[in-house]
Every structure is written in C-alpha cells, then in structure tokens.
Design a protein around this motif. Structure first.
Motif, PDB file in Angstrom:
ATOM      1  N   GLN A  14       1.088  -0.881  -0.284  1.00  0.00           N
ATOM      2  CA  GLN A  14      -0.076  -0.413   0.136  1.00  0.00           C
ATOM      3  C   GLN A  14       0.876   1.427  -0.214  1.00  0.00           C
ATOM      4  OE1 GLN A  14      -2.618  -0.651   2.837  1.00  0.00           O
ATOM      5  NE2 GLN A  14      -3.408  -1.941   2.398  1.00  0.00           N
ATOM      6  N   SER A  15       2.211   1.474   0.808  1.00  0.00           N
ATOM      7  CA  SER A  15       2.346   2.380   0.499  1.00  0.00           C
ATOM      8  C   SER A  15       3.151   3.268  -0.787  1.00  0.00           C
ATOM      9  CB  SER A  15       3.433   2.197   1.985  1.00  0.00           C
ATOM     10  OG  SER A  15       4.248   1.129   1.779  1.00  0.00           O
ATOM     11  N   PHE A  16       4.076   1.449  -0.919  1.00  0.00           N
ATOM     12  CA  PHE A  16       4.823   1.461  -3.023  1.00  0.00           C
ATOM     13  C   PHE A  16       3.550   2.507  -3.461  1.00  0.00           C
ATOM     14  CE2 PHE A  16       6.913  -0.108  -6.385  1.00  0.00           C
ATOM     15  CZ  PHE A  16       7.860   1.313  -5.860  1.00  0.00           C
ATOM     16  N   LEU A  17       2.544   1.662  -3.102  1.00  0.00           N
ATOM     17  CA  LEU A  17       1.649   1.729  -4.479  1.00  0.00           C
ATOM     18  C   LEU A  17       1.063   3.719  -4.321  1.00  0.00           C
ATOM     19  CD1 LEU A  17      -0.772   0.587  -6.896  1.00  0.00           C
ATOM     20  CD2 LEU A  17      -2.030   0.094  -4.550  1.00  0.00           C
ATOM     21  N   ALA A  18       0.833   3.832  -3.273  1.00  0.00           N
ATOM     22  CA  ALA A  18       0.718   5.113  -2.471  1.00  0.00           C
ATOM     23  C   ALA A  18       1.807   6.468  -3.431  1.00  0.00           C
ATOM     24  CB  ALA A  18       0.715   5.714  -1.155  1.00  0.00           C
ATOM     25  N   LEU A  19       3.046   5.325  -3.193  1.00  0.00           N
ATOM     26  CA  LEU A  19       4.128   6.644  -3.208  1.00  0.00           C
ATOM     27  C   LEU A  19       4.501   6.903  -4.937  1.00  0.00           C
ATOM     28  CD1 LEU A  19       6.719   8.316  -2.647  1.00  0.00           C
ATOM     29  CD2 LEU A  19       8.089   6.196  -2.657  1.00  0.00           C
ATOM     30  N   SER A  20       4.227   5.341  -5.685  1.00  0.00           N
ATOM     31  CA  SER A  20       3.909   5.374  -7.061  1.00  0.00           C
ATOM     32  C   SER A  20       2.712   6.580  -8.048  1.00  0.00           C
ATOM     33  CB  SER A  20       3.449   4.167  -7.454  1.00  0.00           C
ATOM     34  OG  SER A  20       4.300   3.133  -7.176  1.00  0.00           O
ATOM     35  N   PHE A  21       1.957   6.568  -6.779  1.00  0.00           N
ATOM     36  CA  PHE A  21       0.559   7.508  -7.997  1.00  0.00           C
ATOM     37  C   PHE A  21       1.120   8.961  -7.352  1.00  0.00           C
ATOM     38  CE2 PHE A  21      -2.209   3.453  -7.042  1.00  0.00           C
ATOM     39  CZ  PHE A  21      -2.767   3.975  -7.967  1.00  0.00           C
ATOM     40  N   CYS A  22       1.977   9.012  -5.970  1.00  0.00           N
ATOM     41  CA  CYS A  22       2.121  10.668  -6.000  1.00  0.00           C
ATOM     42  C   CYS A  22       3.469  11.364  -6.849  1.00  0.00           C
ATOM     43  CB  CYS A  22       2.761  10.973  -4.451  1.00  0.00           C
ATOM     44  SG  CYS A  22       2.054  10.803  -3.450  1.00  0.00           S
ATOM     45  N   ILE A  23       4.226   9.931  -7.713  1.00  0.00           N
ATOM     46  CA  ILE A  23       5.244  10.407  -8.794  1.00  0.00           C
ATOM     47  C   ILE A  23       4.423  10.635  -9.920  1.00  0.00           C
ATOM     48  CG2 ILE A  23       6.872   9.606 -10.202  1.00  0.00           C
ATOM     49  CD1 ILE A  23       7.943   7.629  -7.263  1.00  0.00           C
ATOM     50  N   LEU A  24       4.007   9.422 -10.129  1.00  0.00           N
ATOM     51  CA  LEU A  24       3.028  10.306 -11.446  1.00  0.00           C
ATOM     52  C   LEU A  24       2.369  11.152 -11.574  1.00  0.00           C
ATOM     53  CD1 LEU A  24       1.545   6.068 -11.776  1.00  0.00           C
ATOM     54  CD2 LEU A  24       2.726   7.384 -13.059  1.00  0.00           C
ATOM     55  N   GLY A  25       1.746  11.323 -10.547  1.00  0.00           N
ATOM     56  CA  GLY A  25       1.070  12.688 -10.317  1.00  0.00           C
ATOM     57  C   GLY A  25       1.494  14.260 -10.478  1.00  0.00           C
ATOM     58  N   VAL A  26       3.228  13.758  -9.998  1.00  0.00           N
ATOM     59  CA  VAL A  26       4.241  14.411 -10.403  1.00  0.00           C
ATOM     60  C   VAL A  26       4.669  14.453 -11.215  1.00  0.00           C
ATOM     61  CG1 VAL A  26       6.490  16.198 -10.020  1.00  0.00           C
ATOM     62  CG2 VAL A  26       4.700  15.222  -7.803  1.00  0.00           C
ATOM     63  N   ILE A  27       4.568  14.044 -11.978  1.00  0.00           N
ATOM     64  CA  ILE A  27       5.134  14.397 -13.739  1.00  0.00           C
ATOM     65  C   ILE A  27       3.876  14.698 -14.789  1.00  0.00           C
ATOM     66  CG2 ILE A  27       5.772  12.008 -15.582  1.00  0.00           C
ATOM     67  CD1 ILE A  27       7.065  10.382 -13.342  1.00  0.00           C
ATOM     68  N   PHE A  28       2.818  13.934 -14.414  1.00  0.00           N
ATOM     69  CA  PHE A  28       1.736  14.345 -14.982  1.00  0.00           C
ATOM     70  C   PHE A  28       1.417  16.163 -15.043  1.00  0.00           C
ATOM     71  CE2 PHE A  28      -2.769  16.085 -15.039  1.00  0.00           C
ATOM     72  CZ  PHE A  28      -3.358  15.351 -16.608  1.00  0.00           C
ATOM     73  N   ILE A  76       2.354  19.501 -18.020  1.00  0.00           N
ATOM     74  CA  ILE A  76       1.276  20.493 -18.096  1.00  0.00           C
ATOM     75  C   ILE A  76       1.779  21.883 -18.421  1.00  0.00           C
ATOM     76  CG2 ILE A  76      -0.876  21.628 -17.135  1.00  0.00           C
ATOM     77  CD1 ILE A  76      -1.887  18.810 -16.352  1.00  0.00           C
ATOM     78  N   ILE A  77       3.177  22.197 -17.170  1.00  0.00           N
ATOM     79  CA  ILE A  77       3.740  22.974 -17.264  1.00  0.00           C
ATOM     80  C   ILE A  77       4.666  23.660 -18.317  1.00  0.00           C
ATOM     81  CG2 ILE A  77       5.400  24.420 -15.686  1.00  0.00           C
ATOM     82  CD1 ILE A  77       4.178  23.202 -13.269  1.00  0.00           C
ATOM     83  N   VAL A  78       5.100  22.087 -18.717  1.00  0.00           N
ATOM     84  CA  VAL A  78       5.520  21.988 -19.986  1.00  0.00           C
ATOM     85  C   VAL A  78       4.812  22.523 -21.514  1.00  0.00           C
ATOM     86  CG1 VAL A  78       7.388  20.982 -21.710  1.00  0.00           C
ATOM     87  CG2 VAL A  78       7.767  20.708 -19.088  1.00  0.00           C
ATOM     88  N   ALA A  79       3.649  21.665 -20.916  1.00  0.00           N
ATOM     89  CA  ALA A  79       3.332  22.010 -22.015  1.00  0.00           C
ATOM     90  C   ALA A  79       2.486  24.008 -22.527  1.00  0.00           C
ATOM     91  CB  ALA A  79       1.580  21.379 -22.310  1.00  0.00           C
TER      92      ALA A  79
END
Length: 421
Positions: A346-360, A364-367
């Motif tokens: 569960q902790s690793f899954l939450a961290l993965s979602f956070c990283i994916l959110g930051v990348i997204f 958006i900012i670059v676009a």
C-alpha cells in the motif's frame, strides 16, 4: 426551604427516569429432541419470548424456524440432510446429533447468539424399513418359523469418520466412508451416486457415479464389500437369513473452502436377488436394473467436521525470504506472480501515484510554456510582416516603390504606360 425540597425531589425523579436499565439477554433454558427414521424433532425453551430464528449451522436458509414471540420454538430436520450426523452405538442403536444456532434477533447477529448441540437416540427397531412387497408369500426358512416381517425389513446407514470413528479430522488424514446394510441375504445392494456437498448448495464433488464406480480414485477409491451373517441358529443357513453387508473405503480427508463440515450423500439401490455387476474399467458399460428386480432406492447421509490448520514454513530451512508466510499465502502469491500480476504494498502504491502525479503536473507546465512561447513568436512574425507589406505596396516616388509596383501589375506583352519615367 419547601420549594428547594420539591426541586431536589423532582431532580431525583427526572434523573431516575432518564437512566436506562438494559434487560438481560435471552437464553436457552433447555433443548429436547426426539427422532424417527426420517425426522429429528427439536424443542427449545427460552427464558423470555423469542423473536429470533434458529437454524442448523451452515443451513440457515434450508433448515430454520422463526420464533412467534413465545418462549418455545420447535424445529423439524430431516435425518438425511441439514448437517445431521449419525453415529452407531454398541447396542445397535444410532445417535443423531446436529449443531443448532440460536439467533436472538430475526435479522441481526449478536454476541448473545449461541450454538447448541442437540442429540437423540434412534432405536434399532425404528431404523428398519419394509422393502418387500405385500404380495410376497411367507416361506419356511428351516427354522420352524415363517418369514416374519422382521426378516423382510432392512436397516441401511452411512458411516463417516476418522480413526476410531471420530467425528472430526484434519485435511489429509485417513477417513473412512462406509455404507452398512442389514437385510436378508436374498436382497442385493449396490451403492451409487455418492456426492460430497458444501452444505450451501454452491459446490459439490461427485465421488461415485450412477454405476457405483469412482470418479477419481485419487479423491476416493472404489468401495470394498464385506459380508457377515448375523442370524445364526441350529438349522442350516437360508438365503433369507439376515446378513450384514458393508461397503467401505478409506480416503484422505478434504474440505470445501470456508466450510467447517463435509457432507456426504449416497444412494443405496436394493435389488431382488443380486444386483447386476458393472465393470468400472469400461466407461461405456451401464448399470441396467430391470423393473421386476427393483425393490427400493434409499438415500443415506452423514457429515464430518474437517479442519485445515495453518502450516508455518521454516524460513531457515527453505532459505528464502518468505519468513513466517503460511503455505496457503505463499501459494496464492506464487499463483498471482505466475499469472503476470504485479503485487505492490500500500505504501509503495501510494508513492507510485504521487510520482505519477508530479510527472503529470510537470508535463502540463511544460506544455503551457511551449504554447505561450509559440504564441509570442506568432505575434512577432505578424508585426514584421505588416511593416514589410507597407513598404512593398507604398505609392511613394522612390524607384524601389515604382519597381515594386510594376512587379505587381500583370504583364500582357506591352507596358500599361506610354513611357517610363
């Protein structure tokens, strides 16, 4: 002072009225049971009027009875189902037992609900059934007596248990299934259609087919037959003397997931004379019984408690990282991995979602930056284009302007003017 006393008394009365006293929970005072060959009748007496439901454990829908706001409730169970277990006694009688759940409320499960075991004894003469038709004539059997109804009645039951006839076993432990029949020697017997049931009607496993042949000998092998005469006298044996026929096999105990008991039902076919033989090695051979040789079909039933304790794996002897993971958990994890399933905590899954959110968000900012930059460039190019356009189409007297204007006039072989300035 008088009004102060009245206020104090009123306060005490109000405090006493608002205090709720919880009544004691209802309880079972006594359980009485009486048995017949076909039914087990139960009567429960409770301490207060009962508004709940009682049912055979694991058979809440099929075998239940609801209270009618009286302190007495009755329940009638078939001896060939509802988890009723039968155990033969030394005197030839049969002890029937069943686990009853007393649910104090009709819809809710509470801590006050209890599980009781009800028992009753089925006497030997109550186990018998008449399978010989009434038009059969009595015959002499060499013992100076006629063929009385007692010799034309049979007793058939199913025995299921561990070593010593115990009613509880563990998965993999040697378990004995036996169908015992006491009947005249002239009556043939064949055990067919044995099925293991989970008790809910959701899952079943066929053990013997309609011919009496095993479906899978790894689950349960074929039945072995033994005969024993039980009627002895001074005269020579007669074909109508009572004999005991035992069909028995031993198999490793198994259970259905999330079920505490294993229920087994078998059909017992009685034949006039010997029952037809079937070669189980030939799958196309059928069990065919002519109508004139058919006597009766009896269904027998029994249940057995089967447990599967958790087995701890020694991580040191295994030399892996499973630690104290149980065998069932490891096999489930291994199956998931073999299916290509990615397992994340569960902790690793939450961290993965956070990283994916930051990348997204960065994407958006670059676009947005690229979009703004492209618009700025387009605005700059537009202004320069307008300035250069004004010099090209200008009507000033410069030579460059005149030359530019001539370039824009379509040429048809002669100049539009008489002379060139």
């Amino acid at each position: 002072m008088e009004w102060l006393q009245l206020f104090f008394v009123g306060f005490l009365i109000g405090a006493t009225g608002t205090t709720s006293v919880r009544p004691p929970p209802n309880h079972v005072v006594s359980i009485s049971a009486n048995c017949t060959r076909d039914f087990m009748n139960l009567r429960l007496d409770l301490g207060r009027p009962f508004k709940g439901v009682i049912f055979a454990k694991e058979f809440a829908e099929e075998c239940h009875s609801r209270g009618n706001l009286t302190s007495t409730v009755t329940l009638r169970l078939p001896t060939s189902g509802c988890g009723v277990r039968s155990e033969p006694q030394e005197d030839g009688s049969m002890e029937l037992s069943v686990r009853i759940v007393v649910q104090m409320d009709g819809k809710l499960r509470q801590s006050a609900d209890v599980v009781k075991i009800a028992k009753c004894t089925l006497l030997t003469d109550m186990m018998s059934m008449n399978v010989i038709s009434s038009h059969d004539k009595p015959v002499r059997n060499g013992r100076m007596k006629a063929d009385l109804p007692g010799s034309s009645r049979v007793r058939v039951w199913l025995e299921l248990g561990g070593s010593g006839g115990s009613g509880a076993v563990e998965v993999g432990q040697a378990t004995t299934l036996g169908v015992r029949a006491i009947l005249p020697g002239s009556v043939g017997v064949r055990v067919v259609d044995c099925i293991a049931l989970d008790g809910l009607g959701e899952a079943s496993q066929k053990l013997l087919d309609e011919r009496g042949c095993p479906i899978d000998e790894q689950v349960m092998p074929a039945l072995l037959v033994r005969f024993r005469p039980i009627e002895e006298g001074w005269s020579k044996p007669h074909k109508d003397d009572l004999v005991e026929k035992l069909f028995q096999t031993t198999f490793p105990a198994f259970k259905f997931p999330d079920r505490e008991h294993l229920h087994v039902s078998c059909g017992v076919q009685l034949c006039r004379g010997r029952c037809p033989k079937v070669d189980c090695r030939r799958r196309d051979e059928r069990f065919i019984l002519p109508t004139e040789r058919h006597l009766a079909r009896i269904e027998v039933f029994n249940s057995l408690a089967v447990t599967a304790p958790q087995i701890e794996l020694d991580s040191r002897s295994r030399g892996d990282r499973r630690g104290n993971m149980t065998l069932e958990q490891y096999q489930r994890l291994k199956k998931l991995r073999s299916d290509g399933t990615l397992c994340l905590s569960q902790s690793f899954l939450a961290l993965s979602f956070c990283i994916l959110g930051v990348i997204f968000l960065v994407a958006i900012i670059v676009a947005l930056c690229c979009l703004l930059r492209s618009r700025m460039r387009s605005n700059t190019n537009g202004s320069s284009y307008r300035n250069s356009g004004a010099s090209i189409f200008s009507s000033s007297s410069g030579s460059q302007s005149r030359f530019g204007s001539k370039l824009l006039i379509p040429y048809s072989g002669s100049l539009p003017y008489g002379r060139v300035y």
